[in-house]
Design a protein around this motif. Structure first.
Motif, short mmCIF file in Angstrom:
data_model
loop_
_atom_site.label_atom_id
_atom_site.label_comp_id
_atom_site.label_asym_id
_atom_site.label_seq_id
_atom_site.Cartn_x
_atom_site.Cartn_y
_atom_site.Cartn_z
N UNK A 358 1.01 -1.24 -0.10
CA UNK A 358 -0.07 -0.14 0.07
C UNK A 358 1.03 1.21 -0.02
N UNK A 359 1.93 1.43 0.94
CA UNK A 359 2.88 2.47 0.72
C UNK A 359 2.53 3.41 2.07
N UNK A 360 2.06 2.70 3.07
CA UNK A 360 2.00 3.37 4.38
C UNK A 360 3.23 3.68 5.05
N UNK A 361 3.66 4.80 5.43
CA UNK A 361 4.66 5.17 6.43
C UNK A 361 4.29 5.37 7.59
N UNK A 362 5.35 5.15 8.63
CA UNK A 362 5.20 5.36 10.11
C UNK A 362 6.40 5.39 10.58
N UNK A 363 6.48 6.69 11.50
CA UNK A 363 7.60 6.89 12.38
C UNK A 363 7.46 6.70 13.70
N UNK A 364 8.45 5.91 14.28
CA UNK A 364 8.38 5.65 15.86
C UNK A 364 9.42 6.29 16.47
N UNK A 365 9.24 7.35 17.24
CA UNK A 365 10.11 7.88 18.14
C UNK A 365 11.77 8.12 17.59
N UNK A 366 11.27 8.44 16.14
CA UNK A 366 12.57 8.58 15.33
C UNK A 366 13.72 9.47 15.76
N UNK A 367 14.86 9.02 16.18
CA UNK A 367 15.81 9.99 16.69
C UNK A 367 17.22 10.04 15.85
N UNK A 368 17.71 10.81 15.49
CA UNK A 368 19.03 10.83 14.88
C UNK A 368 19.77 12.34 14.88
N UNK A 369 20.80 12.28 15.61
CA UNK A 369 21.70 13.44 15.78
C UNK A 369 23.16 13.68 14.83
N UNK A 370 23.41 12.61 14.14
CA UNK A 370 24.59 12.51 13.53
C UNK A 370 25.75 12.31 14.47
N UNK A 371 25.52 11.81 15.76
CA UNK A 371 26.55 11.52 16.71
C UNK A 371 26.85 12.82 17.62
#
Length: 612
Positions: A358-371
């Protein structure tokens, strides 16, 4: 004949890829050498055979001198057959054996060993993440890929052409002298010990010096390529002198490291000449003393003289071969800093292709700070329904590009996850993930190939008609037909230059759009997709973009808010968090950050810097 030897080893033979190649020099070389083991053994044997023949000839010349004490009639009667057999061996067998030795080195090992290393190294580097490439000069990476294979080939060549040959030759020389008179070994042994000390002294210093020189050369390449790749900026800011000084700093360092390396060779050459003088005087002088005492024949003196003169000629070559060997090992070691780096962003064990229904997207507590401690994304949550069109806006540094990079899995999140149709994207294969995502970037960079190749990059198996139709939809077909390059190519065969520099920004953007249209992926990411287009062309392409979006899940990033006002939803990012989520009308009514951006627009552009 050449074809036979050239095809003894296939440089593209299948092999087991590893994410963590050996980081030590000898295991690294051994891993690349596995397909050549049999050839290496044969080459070593042939090198020893050739050396033995050389020593044998010197021995036989001494024998001829001794036999010449007889009268000519007695000589030919007693030894004529022997001389003829030896002559035939020299005329026929020796060239054939030498030819086999040279064919193995020049036609089997050298072309294929370097090709194998370059192919596998390039294949390994291509698997590295986008972040890995962002942390180095493209020029330096390419330089190491290019200079490591010939250096490794030179290492192997010297092993069999010089090192194994010279060792076999020295052993044969020692045997020859000991057979003539064991006392002749004494000056040779003394010379060999001193020669070994000189080799040890030189080798200990040449390796590090060579690595330093190689690293300096790579830095020069990186800086020069950086200037050439950004020549428009160099010219626009009139920084010709600045770039020259920037390069000169690296060039000077290269010169200094090279001079330090050459000083070692000068010292080596001077000491070597002195040692060889001792060898000649010691062995030949001692042979003359023995002849004077009646303990050695004229043939022994002649053989000892020929042997030492041959060693004298060889020692410079051997020393140079050894220093070349270790110098090239230094180049290989420097290249390993790129080629042997582990691949950190890899497919999960037993990863399966993405199954996109279907193409459903979900983001769950997504964290990224490049270190780092700040920047990027901070625990965001969102759900994008199948077929939903979502606009993404925010100030520069709010996290928009980070989200796209994580979606494409150019980086792995530090915590949290992204799911597509319920599948964690870190658990599916990277290729299958990216094949299902089409992206038009603000930086519409193209490959230095033909227009056709660039468009077909979206779907290489597409037909010519499908490719042309995609170009028409992207409003690119007409200008493509008018293109001509300096080599006389026209239309879709025109080469676009490095990064597409021969096309205007709008032309590059339209070719990029055609490529994504042809790909026809179910998930579409638009990052300032029309930023390089003039208003007239943009208006024509907007309809194309809306048609592209039909039936797809879409994320569109734009500073020009008018381009995303018709989206189903708009997400507003600020400080790495989603601070607003809603339709254009709803967000205007909320009078929050989105409404502030809208009010501050001038000519349809978003004022992305925070207010003072």
């Amino acid at each position: 004949m050449f074809k036979f030897f050239e095809s003894l080893v296939d440089p593209y033979t299948p092999y087991t890829e590893t994410d963590e190649p050996p980081t030590k020099l000898w295991p690294f070389l051994r891993s690349y050498s596995e397909p050549f083991i049999g050839v290496f053994v044969l080459a070593a044997i042939m090198s020893i055979v050739v050396a033995a023949i050389e020593v044998g000839l010197i021995y036989y010349m001494g024998r001829i001198v001794d036999l010449m004490g007889e009268s000519p009639a007695e000589f030919w009667a007693a030894h004529g057959t022997e001389v003829i057999v030896v002559a035939l061996l020299v005329l026929i067998a020796r060239p054939l054996l030498q030819m086999l030795d040279v064919l193995l080195l020049n036609n089997t090992i050298l072309p294929n060993f370097g090709t194998l290393i370059r192919w596998r190294a390039h294949k390994h580097v291509l698997r590295q993440s986008v972040g890995w490439f962002e942390n180095d000069f493209a020029g330096r990476i390419a330089n190491r890929i290019m200079q490591t294979p010939p250096a490794a080939g030179e290492v192997v060549f010297q092993v069999f052409d010089a090192i194994s040959f010279s060792l076999a030759y020295l052993v044969g020389a020692a045997v020859l002298l000991s057979v003539a008179d064991p006392r002749l070994l004494l000056p040779m042994v003394i010379w060999f010990v001193l020669y070994g000390c000189l080799i040890a002294w030189t080798v200990k210093r040449v390796g590090p010096a060579s690595k330093a020189a190689s690293d300096a050369r790579s830095t020069v390449t990186g800086r020069v390529v950086d200037a050439y790749s950004n020549i428009h900026s160099v010219k626009m800011f009139a920084h010709h002198d600045l770039e020259l000084n920037y390069a000169k700093e690296a060039i000077d360092r290269t010169r200094d490291t090279f001079m330090a390396e050459m000083r070692l060779y000068t010292i080596m050459d001077v000491v070597l000449v002195a040692l060889n003088g001792f060898l000649i005087v010691g062995v030949v002088g001692w042979a003359l003393v023995l002849w004077t005492q009646g303990a050695a024949s004229v043939g022994v003196v002649a053989a000892a003289t020929a042997l030492t003169l041959r060693l004298n000629a060889m020692t410079g070559w051997i020393m140079w071969a050894l220093t070349t060997f270790f110098r090239e090992l230094g180049v290989v070691a420097e290249g390993m800093e790129t080629i042997a780096q582990p691949i950190k962003l890899i497919d999960a064990p037993k990863a399966q292709p993405l199954k996109l229904d279907q193409g459903a997207l979900s983001l769950h507590a997504l964290t990224h700070h490049y270190g780092r401690e700040s920047g990027g994304l901070n625990a965001i949550n969102a759900v994008i329904q199948p077929g939903e069109k979502v606009g993404l806006i925010g100030r520069s540094g709010a996290g928009k590009s980070t989200l796209v990079k994580l979606l494409l899995r150019f980086y792995d999140p530090e915590s949290g996850r992204i799911e597509i149709d319920g599948q964690d994207i870190t658990k599916v294969t990277q290729d299958s993930l990216r094949l299902n995502i089409g992206m038009v970037q603000q930086d519409s960079s193209l490959l230095h190939r033909s227009v056709r190749d660039n468009i077909l990059y979206g779907r290489p198996e597409a037909t010519e008609a499908e490719m042309i139709e995609a170009a028409k939809q992207a409003q690119a077909h007409d200008f493509i037909l008018d293109l001509v390059d300096p080599d006389g190519r026209t239309g879709y065969d025109v080469h676009v230059g490095e990064r597409g520099v021969k096309l205007s920004g709008g032309q590059r953007q339209r070719v990029t759009l055609a490529r994504v249209i042809l790909k026809n992926a179910p998930i579409l990411v638009l990052d300032e997709a029309t930023s390089a287009l003039d208003s007239e062309v943009e208006a024509a392409i907007q309809d194309t973009l809306y048609r592209m979006m039909e039936g797809k899940t879409v994320i569109a990033i734009a500073h020009r808010l008018s381009t995303i006002a018709e989206m189903d939803r708009i997400l507003v990012l600020d400080g790495g968090k989603i601070v607003e989520d809603g339709t254009h009308d709803a967000l205007l009514q909320n009078r929050g950050l989105y409404a502030e951006f809208w009010d501050r627009q001038s000519g349809g552009f978003l004022k992305t810097e925070a207010a003072e």
